[in-house]
Motif scaffolding. Structure first.
Motif, PDB file in Angstrom:
ATOM      1  N   GLU A  57      10.068  12.685 -52.063  1.00 21.50           N
ATOM      2  CA  GLU A  57      10.879  13.314 -51.024  1.00 21.50           C
ATOM      3  C   GLU A  57      10.539  12.788 -49.633  1.00 21.50           C
ATOM      4  O   GLU A  57      11.375  12.812 -48.740  1.00 21.50           O
ATOM      5  CB  GLU A  57      10.697  14.836 -51.077  1.00 21.50           C
ATOM      6  N   ILE A  58       9.314  12.303 -49.423  1.00 23.26           N
ATOM      7  CA  ILE A  58       8.952  11.728 -48.131  1.00 23.26           C
ATOM      8  C   ILE A  58       9.751  10.453 -47.863  1.00 23.26           C
ATOM      9  O   ILE A  58      10.277  10.241 -46.770  1.00 23.26           O
ATOM     10  CB  ILE A  58       7.439  11.434 -48.076  1.00 23.26           C
ATOM     11  N   VAL A  59       9.866   9.592 -48.866  1.00 18.45           N
ATOM     12  CA  VAL A  59      10.507   8.287 -48.665  1.00 18.45           C
ATOM     13  C   VAL A  59      11.943   8.252 -49.171  1.00 18.45           C
ATOM     14  O   VAL A  59      12.620   7.234 -49.038  1.00 18.45           O
ATOM     15  CB  VAL A  59       9.694   7.166 -49.355  1.00 18.45           C
ATOM     16  N   GLY A  60      12.429   9.354 -49.743  1.00 19.25           N
ATOM     17  CA  GLY A  60      13.692   9.341 -50.478  1.00 19.25           C
ATOM     18  C   GLY A  60      14.947   9.115 -49.672  1.00 19.25           C
ATOM     19  O   GLY A  60      16.007   8.892 -50.262  1.00 19.25           O
ATOM     20  N   THR A  61      14.877   9.165 -48.324  1.00 19.07           N
ATOM     21  CA  THR A  61      16.063   8.872 -47.520  1.00 19.07           C
ATOM     22  C   THR A  61      15.936   7.555 -46.765  1.00 19.07           C
ATOM     23  O   THR A  61      16.802   7.231 -45.949  1.00 19.07           O
ATOM     24  CB  THR A  61      16.349  10.011 -46.528  1.00 19.07           C
ATOM     25  N   LEU A  62      14.864   6.789 -47.006  1.00 18.65           N
ATOM     26  CA  LEU A  62      14.785   5.452 -46.437  1.00 18.65           C
ATOM     27  C   LEU A  62      15.856   4.560 -47.074  1.00 18.65           C
ATOM     28  O   LEU A  62      16.340   4.832 -48.171  1.00 18.65           O
ATOM     29  CB  LEU A  62      13.406   4.846 -46.695  1.00 18.65           C
ATOM     30  N   VAL A  63      16.213   3.503 -46.387  1.00 14.87           N
ATOM     31  CA  VAL A  63      17.236   2.593 -46.892  1.00 14.87           C
ATOM     32  C   VAL A  63      16.811   2.022 -48.245  1.00 14.87           C
ATOM     33  O   VAL A  63      15.689   1.534 -48.407  1.00 14.87           O
ATOM     34  CB  VAL A  63      17.488   1.458 -45.891  1.00 14.87           C
ATOM     35  N   GLY A  64      17.700   2.134 -49.235  1.00  8.64           N
ATOM     36  CA  GLY A  64      17.438   1.593 -50.556  1.00  8.64           C
ATOM     37  C   GLY A  64      16.545   2.441 -51.427  1.00  8.64           C
ATOM     38  O   GLY A  64      16.243   2.051 -52.561  1.00  8.64           O
ATOM     39  N   VAL A  65      16.112   3.609 -50.934  1.00 14.14           N
ATOM     40  CA  VAL A  65      15.156   4.436 -51.655  1.00 14.14           C
ATOM     41  C   VAL A  65      15.751   5.817 -51.905  1.00 14.14           C
ATOM     42  O   VAL A  65      16.338   6.422 -51.009  1.00 14.14           O
ATOM     43  CB  VAL A  65      13.834   4.577 -50.873  1.00 14.14           C
TER      44      VAL A  65
END
Length: 679
Positions: A76-84
């Protein structure tokens, strides 16, 4: 919720302090004058290139950005980064999903070494690390991850916690944070202290505690589509407003010591992590997890000859979790083993400078109990790799080679059949480059050919897997998974508009995944799925950028933009592959002044209609978040207060990548408040 096992401070201190004499004796004879360790900007490059000079696409979270994104799970920390995106199995278990790849095709590292937990085995298994004490997260997407193994084709996520000091602190320093989030009912506290000792020694101590309640959700737990096609029996009431059995209780602590000198350093840390959390797929099933992890790190500058540096990282994990049905213990998962990685960077030879190294992995895994779906297995691996760079005027060329030998064995077991040993030899290669078309603009391209050995689960699974609601059947005859990937992007690193836009293409000859057999197990009443290979193609686009708008009052105004999309197809059947993230378009308006900053985030996730067999479509949604940060002291130390409003439109948001998208929505409109102090 059961009580979490407490941290044994005495064991941590004794184990960690044992390395102090070793550190001093190994490096105390260094005679060279003082030199600073070369900064390593990102995980993707062993030479430590600057972020904008990298060939693969990279995202980095740290400082205030990480503080505002902080969640109980790494996914959930990285889940809205581009491609993630994330594998969201409720608020307590979530791994990163990069470019449609998850599980064993994504490497999650802690300080550059694998976790050696059970999170890649099942979506209901939490990643065995605490996020509250994380200092930096680096996400590398695509072919640049080759050096971390053939099972990193999708990407690498490296979590850096600073538990082994890389330089002596100035006396005593540290910090602490408390936070509360309304939607999950989170109450958490964390802290860390670094202390300079005599003769280049440094001590690090950190710890955290987090408790959450059942997640508040906007409406029903089950989606409207699922309620329509699978109504509850008469008299049963649909769950709403709360996501049942999603509470958690976690704590952890670590101690690290290190010696740093003119020509390098040596240190170690010991950490304990424990968590007790509910699995939202079943109302009475909880998981109690515990892990003891020991890490050793060594750096040697200018060791001899043409070598610029040698860097070694070692991690040992003793992991166990037990799945409980009520108060009755069920399946026990254990993973114990180590990973070792040694990188050596050499001086320039002609136009080339680069690094080479070796990597070793050895761990045992077992899932024992009535619902165990795997025999005891052992995985041993050895790898050698080489990375070289060369610059020619406007060109930068990067070459990578890696060879892996992996042995995956299963014990004799009356439930799963006779023992078997499979050995795989896998070679991978990559070539990439950047071309400067202007002072601050470059074209970047890369190609990778990889070979991934199948995992113990893909080979030896044979039984009911409750987390996925399937009978999983492995194939002991599976061969290497073969893939070719291509990345192409344009980047701009300076000026009022910076960012990148790129496309990627991955083609598999033997993409290994679960396929329905059309059978229903008569005893368990679950559908039977089998692992097999197919031809598959992944095609996607990623774009992100920042635009400096100018001044607004006492602060600077900036616009951030991002978008990504992916199409993944089973080429043999012509159907879409399952759990592929839909198109996403987002942006943020960011205002920053001396002591104040504010951020408005908007993310539009489109409807997903391209679904696999037996998969339901997912509606789109718009997430709106608003953050405000106040720095009470403009100096090095002081206090920072923050408040973040999430899902302000109170949308019913369901993550199409999740196995539980139709029974576990994201949280309702909520507020997170926190206070961070440092000294």
């Amino acid at each position: 919720m059961s009580t979490v096992r407490k941290i044994h401070w005495r064991h941590i201190l004794v184990d960690a302090l044992c390395v102090v004499p070793l550190a001093a004796s190994v490096i105390a004879n260094a005679q060279e004058p003082a030199r600073a360790l070369p900064p390593v900007a990102v995980t993707a490059n062993p030479l430590g290139s600057e972020l904008h000079d990298m060939i693969p696409p990279v995202s980095v979270l740290g400082g205030q950005a990480l503080m505002l994104r902080m969640q109980p799970t790494l996914g959930e920390i990285v889940g809205t980064l581009v491609g993630v995106s994330s594998s969201y199995y409720g608020p307590n278990a979530s791994r990163p999903v990069i470019r449609g790849f998850d599980g064993d095709r994504i490497r999650v590292l802690q300080n550059g070494v694998g976790l050696i937990d059970a999170s890649a085995t099942s979506v209901d298994h939490a990643v065995a690390l605490d996020t509250l004490t994380t200092r930096r997260v680096e996400v590398v997407r695509g072919p640049g991850t080759l050096l971390y193994g053939p099972n990193a084709l999708g990407g690498v996520v490296n979590v850096i916690d600073g538990r082994i000091p890389t330089e002596a602190p100035a006396g005593l320093s540290g910090g602490a944070e408390i936070r509360h989030a309304s939607a999950p009912g989170e109450r958490s506290a964390s802290g860390a202290v670094d202390l300079a000792l005599d003769n280049g020694l440094a001590l690090h101590v950190d710890g955290f505690r987090r408790k959450t309640s059942d997640l508040r959700i906007p409406g029903h737990a089950r989606s409207a589509r699922l309620r329509e096609i699978d109504p509850l029996p008469p008299g049963d009431e649909e769950a709403r407003s709360r996501l049942t059995n999603s509470a958690s209780d976690s704590d952890g602590a670590a101690v690290g010591v290190a010696w740093t000198g003119p020509r390098g350093g040596l240190g170690a840390s010991v950490a304990r992590y424990a968590t007790d959390y509910g699995t939202v797929a079943e109302e009475d099933v909880t998981i109690r997890m515990k892990q003891t992890r020991t890490d050793v790190a060594a750096d040697w500058l200018s060791p001899f000859g043409a070598l610029r540096s040698i860097k070694a990282r070692f991690g040992h994990s003793d992991y166990e979790h037990t799945e409980y049905e009520g108060d009755e213990a069920g399946t026990v998962f254990r993973s114990r083993g180590y990973e070792l990685r040694v990188d050596a960077a050499h001086a320039r030879i002609g136009p080339f400078e680069g690094a080479f190294g070796v990597q070793a992995l050895d761990f045992d895994f077992s899932a024992l109990g009535a619902e165990g779906f795997l025999p005891r297995t052992a995985t041993k691996g050895f790898a050698a790799f080489l990375y070289e760079e060369a610059r020619f005027d406007r060109w930068k060329l990067g070459l990578g080679l890696r060879y892996d030998r992996v042995r995956v064995s299963a014990d004799d077991d009356e439930r799963f059949g006779p023992g078997l040993v499979r050995t795989f030899n896998a070679g991978s290669a990559s070539i990439g480059g950047t071309y400067e078309v202007g002072k601050h603009t470059a074209i970047v391209a890369s190609v990778v050919a990889s070979r991934r050995p199948p995992t113990y689960q893909e080979l030896y699974a044979d039984g009911p897997h409750v987390a996925t609601g399937l009978i999983e059947i492995g194939d002991r005859s599976l061969g290497l998974e073969k893939a070719v990937g291509v990345d192409l992007a344009a980047r701009r690193k300076a000026g009022p508009l910076t960012g990148s836009v790129g496309v990627y293409w991955n083609r598999f000859r033997n993409y290994i995944t679960l396929f329905p057999t059309g059978e229903i197990d008569p005893d368990e009443g679950l559908p039977v799925y089998a692992y097999r290979g197919t031809r598959a193609t992944f095609v996607g686009i990623e774009a992100e950028g920042k635009l400096s708008v100018g001044r607004l009052g006492a602060g600077d105004l900036e616009l951030e933009m991002r978008a990504d999309g992916l199409r993944a197809k089973d080429d043999d059947s012509g159907r879409p592959l399952p759990r592929i993230a839909p198109w996403r378009l987002g942006g943020a308006l960011v205002w920053s002044a001396d002591r104040w900053s504010a951020r408005l985030d908007v993310l539009r996730v489109q409807r997903q209609n391209r679904v696999a067999e037996d998969e339901l479509p997912t509606d789109g949604y718009t997430m709106v978040d608003l953050s405000l940060v106040w720095r009470l002291d403009a100096g090095r130390g002081g206090l920072v207060a923050f408040i973040r409003g999430t899902n302000l439109l109170d949308e019913e948001a369901r993550n199409h990548v999740s196995f539980l998208k139709d029974v576990a929505p994201l949280g309702e409109r909520g507020v997170t408040v926190g206070l961070r102090g440092s000294f």
